[in-house]
Design an enzyme around this catalytic site. Structure first.
Site, PDB file in Angstrom:
ATOM      1  N   HIS A 198       0.844  -1.204   0.000  1.00  0.00           N
ATOM      2  CA  HIS A 198       0.000   0.000   0.000  1.00  0.00           C
ATOM      3  C   HIS A 198       0.882   1.258   0.000  1.00  0.00           C
ATOM      4  O   HIS A 198       0.687   2.168  -0.812  1.00  0.00           O
ATOM      5  CB  HIS A 198      -0.931  -0.026   1.218  1.00  0.00           C
ATOM      6  CG  HIS A 198      -1.704   1.247   1.414  1.00  0.00           C
ATOM      7  ND1 HIS A 198      -3.023   1.381   1.021  1.00  0.00           N
ATOM      8  CD2 HIS A 198      -1.353   2.455   1.934  1.00  0.00           C
ATOM      9  CE1 HIS A 198      -3.440   2.606   1.303  1.00  0.00           C
ATOM     10  NE2 HIS A 198      -2.439   3.281   1.857  1.00  0.00           N
ATOM     11  N   GLU A 199       1.845   1.301   0.925  1.00  0.00           N
ATOM     12  CA  GLU A 199       2.678   2.507   1.044  1.00  0.00           C
ATOM     13  C   GLU A 199       3.508   2.745  -0.222  1.00  0.00           C
ATOM     14  O   GLU A 199       3.691   3.889  -0.638  1.00  0.00           O
ATOM     15  CB  GLU A 199       3.596   2.415   2.271  1.00  0.00           C
ATOM     16  CG  GLU A 199       2.851   2.376   3.607  1.00  0.00           C
ATOM     17  CD  GLU A 199       1.893   3.543   3.813  1.00  0.00           C
ATOM     18  OE1 GLU A 199       2.162   4.654   3.304  1.00  0.00           O
ATOM     19  OE2 GLU A 199       0.865   3.336   4.492  1.00  0.00           O
ATOM     20  N   HIS A 202       1.766   4.798  -2.689  1.00  0.00           N
ATOM     21  CA  HIS A 202       1.909   6.254  -2.494  1.00  0.00           C
ATOM     22  C   HIS A 202       3.272   6.737  -2.992  1.00  0.00           C
ATOM     23  O   HIS A 202       3.383   7.793  -3.601  1.00  0.00           O
ATOM     24  CB  HIS A 202       1.810   6.623  -1.013  1.00  0.00           C
ATOM     25  CG  HIS A 202       0.449   6.478  -0.434  1.00  0.00           C
ATOM     26  ND1 HIS A 202      -0.666   7.068  -0.990  1.00  0.00           N
ATOM     27  CD2 HIS A 202       0.010   5.828   0.680  1.00  0.00           C
ATOM     28  CE1 HIS A 202      -1.728   6.776  -0.243  1.00  0.00           C
ATOM     29  NE2 HIS A 202      -1.344   6.031   0.772  1.00  0.00           N
ATOM     30  N   HIS A 208      -5.324   7.720  -2.180  1.00  0.00           N
ATOM     31  CA  HIS A 208      -6.272   6.790  -1.572  1.00  0.00           C
ATOM     32  C   HIS A 208      -7.492   6.589  -2.460  1.00  0.00           C
ATOM     33  O   HIS A 208      -7.937   7.510  -3.140  1.00  0.00           O
ATOM     34  CB  HIS A 208      -6.699   7.281  -0.194  1.00  0.00           C
ATOM     35  CG  HIS A 208      -5.671   6.965   0.848  1.00  0.00           C
ATOM     36  ND1 HIS A 208      -5.483   7.723   1.973  1.00  0.00           N
ATOM     37  CD2 HIS A 208      -4.775   5.944   0.922  1.00  0.00           C
ATOM     38  CE1 HIS A 208      -4.507   7.182   2.688  1.00  0.00           C
ATOM     39  NE2 HIS A 208      -4.065   6.112   2.081  1.00  0.00           N
TER      40      HIS A 208
END
Ligand SMILES: [Zn+2]
Ligand SMILES: [Zn+2]
Length: 245
Positions: A198-199, A202, A208
């Site tokens: 997930h990170e 980014h 998101h």
């Protein structure tokens, strides 16, 4: 008793204010006083409720508070206008380096979980990730606690689990994990592979998603499909990097 209820409702409102300041740009009052009935508070509650697919009433009902209490990513759900970072890397070979490890897991296990998290994105896109053992890399990975040199201190166990900066020079791309969490390989504690993938989304420039199936959904879910990515994630990373080369 009435007093206990009043104290509890003030505590919940304080938690909500803090949450909305962190993730929905609720302005901080210079006096430090909290106005939990003002128009801006209510509209931010509504923004948050609609992001998570709840009834956008602006009222702190139990469903809303439950989402606010869920462990999640530290990156805001709405744009921070002060953030002048670029939206993507202008290259398709991206370097990374590990600076500080967690003691929750052996180093070789951490390496494996993070490598496979990079591989999730590499498989879905034209990007290649190269590990560096010295010098600056695009994505510097660290396990840290509380205040750690950026403007976003971690908060102890649960709450915020990790955060990453979007592509750019300096801190851009850097990914920090809260080492007050219990990092694991499985479904107990927090699964490092899932959070890292997930990170890194980014760190590559993704924001998101409101779609609970997306890897870029802000709250933590231990159970995800083997590939982690929803079709939306694959489409978004390819759209973002499609004009390269
Ligand atoms: Zn996130
Ligand atoms: Zn940080």
């Amino acid at each position: 008793c009435v007093c206990v209820c009043v104290v509890i409702s003030i505590m919940l409102a304080c938690m909500a204010v803090e949450y909305l300041q962190k993730f929905y740009n609720l302005p901080k009052k210079p006096s430090g006083r909290i106005r939990r009935s003002g128009p801006s508070f209510t509209s931010k509650v509504k923004d948050m409720q609609s992001f998570f697919g709840l009834n956008a009433t602006g009222v702190l009902d139990s469903e809303t508070l439950e989402v606010m209490r869920s462990p999640r990513c530290g990156v805001p759900d709405v744009e921070e206008y002060s953030n002048a970072q670029g939206t993507r890397w202008n290259k398709n070979i991206i370097t990374y380096r590990y600076l500080l490890y967690t003691r929750d897991l052996p180093r070789s296990t951490v390496d494996f979980l993070l490598e496979t998290a990079f591989r999730v994105w590499a498989r879905a896109s034209s990007l290649t990730f190269v590990r560096m053992h010295s010098h600056n890399a695009d994505i510097m990975v660290e396990f840290v606690t509380s205040d750690h040199g950026d403007l976003y201190p971690f908060d102890g166990p649960r709450g915020t689990l990790a955060h990453a900066f979007g592509p750019g020079l300096g801190v851009g791309g850097d990914t920090h994990f809260d080492d007050d969490e219990r990092w694991t390989t499985g479904k107990t504690g927090f699964n490092l592979h899932v959070v890292a993938a997930h990170e890194f989304g980014h760190a590559l420039g993704l924001k998101h998603s409101r779609n609970p199936e997306s890897l870029m959904y802000p709250t933590y879910k231990s159970s995800r499909g083997a590939s982690l990515l929803a079709s939306e994630d694959v489409a978004n990373i390819n759209t973002l990097y499609s004009k390269l080369l």
